[in-house]
Scaffold this active site. Structure first.
Site, PDB file in Angstrom:
ATOM      1  CE1 TYR A 142      -3.435  -2.721   0.671  1.00 12.30           C
ATOM      2  CE2 TYR A 142      -4.609  -0.736   1.292  1.00 12.30           C
ATOM      3  CZ  TYR A 142      -4.628  -2.059   0.937  1.00 12.30           C
ATOM      4  OH  TYR A 142      -5.824  -2.732   0.860  1.00 12.30           O
ATOM      5  CE  LYS A 191       1.929 -17.934  -2.642  1.00 15.98           C
ATOM      6  NZ  LYS A 191       1.100 -19.141  -2.661  1.00 15.98           N
ATOM      7  CG  ASP A 223      -1.834 -20.521  -1.123  1.00 11.14           C
ATOM      8  OD1 ASP A 223      -1.280 -20.438  -0.006  1.00 11.14           O
ATOM      9  OD2 ASP A 223      -1.373 -21.210  -2.054  1.00 11.14           O
ATOM     10  CG  ASP A 247      -8.055  -4.761   1.841  1.00 12.28           C
ATOM     11  OD1 ASP A 247      -9.007  -4.302   2.488  1.00 12.28           O
ATOM     12  OD2 ASP A 247      -7.986  -4.730   0.598  1.00 12.28           O
TER      13      ASP A 247
END
Ligand code: IPM
Ligand code: MG
Length: 356
Positions: A142, A191, A223, A247
């Site tokens: 972000y 991740k 995931d 988010d």
């Protein structure tokens, strides 16, 4: 006690739901002998229309000078075609950064009264779930380097995910401290099988975890986490993750509670001044109709009392009034699935105040 609260009503349903929360705070103030004063500041699309910028300096200064901030929502189709710097959402990122709010607490719990609204099978939901998502809020992709350039296939755009050990440790501590007051488990989501920034995230979380031997710390790939949330949400206590993963996963978790109109959030930094907002957006499709669910914003106000002002009794009073209203079968349109009448925003607010 006296508390000065800045109001950032924003766009769409923002003004309606903030007005509801203000009425609840005033009622709580009257009942428990506190004085809340409210000063509105302009933000988002409304600020673009009036001043040509989404986050005027005066708004930042006003928030910095208050004891806490209550925000509605920003954005809408009217401003969707503006450049990144001028979009209403930029104001939200800007105010979070200006106030140093690196922690975003997003509790997702299933109210017994709303069990039927959870899209998961009854045997998966069992007795319900209660997850606290701890989202890093002023770092990562972000806020990373971004831009346009010429690449192998011509014109391209890029955004960068970057986390420092300092930022990871800081948010991990919040997660471990939070877990200590709950069920003692932290799931750190990353991740790390692909991203370098995630490998540093994981390593740093493990370092910090050594100082919290009483808390169970586990890693989960994002995931898999998206899948586990619908496969077995009861396995989660505290979840800690980056700005973008947080988010996404918090929207997923919100749907498990029945409606995104139910979920509050608290954004916190190193001072007691926080910013409190529903996790949902400005819902332009229903703006001005008086039918939005005010509960997420009212529960955000409760979080303000708890986290910024240490008014636990008062926060409990709001939360149990919401509980009771739901148990009494009262519903706004978003959570009405059976027979019955949908209450308006104002009516739901009145019913909650009546149960304080
Ligand atoms: C949220 C919202 C914001 C975010 C948007 C409006 C910038 O989706 O608070 O979850 O991505 O942080
Ligand atoms: Mg979001």
């Amino acid at each position: 006690m006296k508390y000065r609260i800045s109001l950032l009503k924003g766009d769409g349903i923002g003004p309606e739901i903030v007005d509801s929360a203000v009425r609840v705070l005033e009622a709580v103030g009257g009942k428990f002998g506190h004085e809340f004063t409210f000063t509105p500041y302009i933000i988002g699309g409304a600020a673009i229309d009036k001043y040509g910028v989404p986050l005027p300096d005066e708004t930042v200064a006003g928030c910095l000078d208050s004891d806490s901030v209550l925000l509605g929502a920003v954005g809408g189709p009217k401003w969707d075609n503006l450049s990144g710097e001028l979009r209403p959402e930029k104001a939200l990122l800007g105010i979070r950064a200006a106030l140093g709010l690196y922690t975003n607490l997003r509790p997702a719990k299933l109210y017994p009264a709303l069990k039927g609204d959870c899209p998961l099978r009854a045997d998966i939901v069992g007795s319900g779930f209660d997850i606290m998502i701890v989202r890093e809020l002023i770092g990562g992709i972000y806020f990373g380097e971004r831009g346009y350039r010429e690449g192998k296939f011509g014109h391209e755009a890029f955004d960068t995910e970057c986390y420092s050990e300092f930022e990871i440790d800081r948010i991990a501590r919040v997660a471990f401290e939070t877990a200590r007051k709950r069920r003692g488990k932290v799931t750190s989501i990353d991740k790390a099988n692909v991203l370098e920034s995630s490998r540093l995230w994981r390593k740093t979380v493990h370092e910090t975890a050594k100082e919290y031997p009483d808390v169970v710390c586990e890693d989960m790939l994002v995931d898999n986490a998206a899948m586990q949330l619908v496969r077995n949400p009861r396995q989660f206590d505290v979840v800690v993750t980056s700005n973008m993963f947080g988010d996404i996963l918090s929207d997923e978790a919100s749907q498990l509670t029945g409606s995104i109109g139910m979920l509050p959030s608290a954004s916190l930094g190193d001072t007691t001044r926080g910013m409190y907002e529903p996790i949902h957006g400005s819902a332009p499709d229903i703006a001005g109709k008086g039918i939005a669910n005010p509960i997420a914003t009212i529960l955000s106000a409760a979080m303000m009392l708890r986290y910024s002002f240490s008014l636990a009794k008062e926060a409990d009073a709001i939360e149990s009034a919401v509980d009771t209203a739901l148990n009494d079968g009262l519903r706004t349109a978003d959570i009405l699935h059976e027979e019955g009448r949908a209450l308006t925003t104002a009516e739901m607010t009145d019913e909650i105040i009546a149960r304080l």
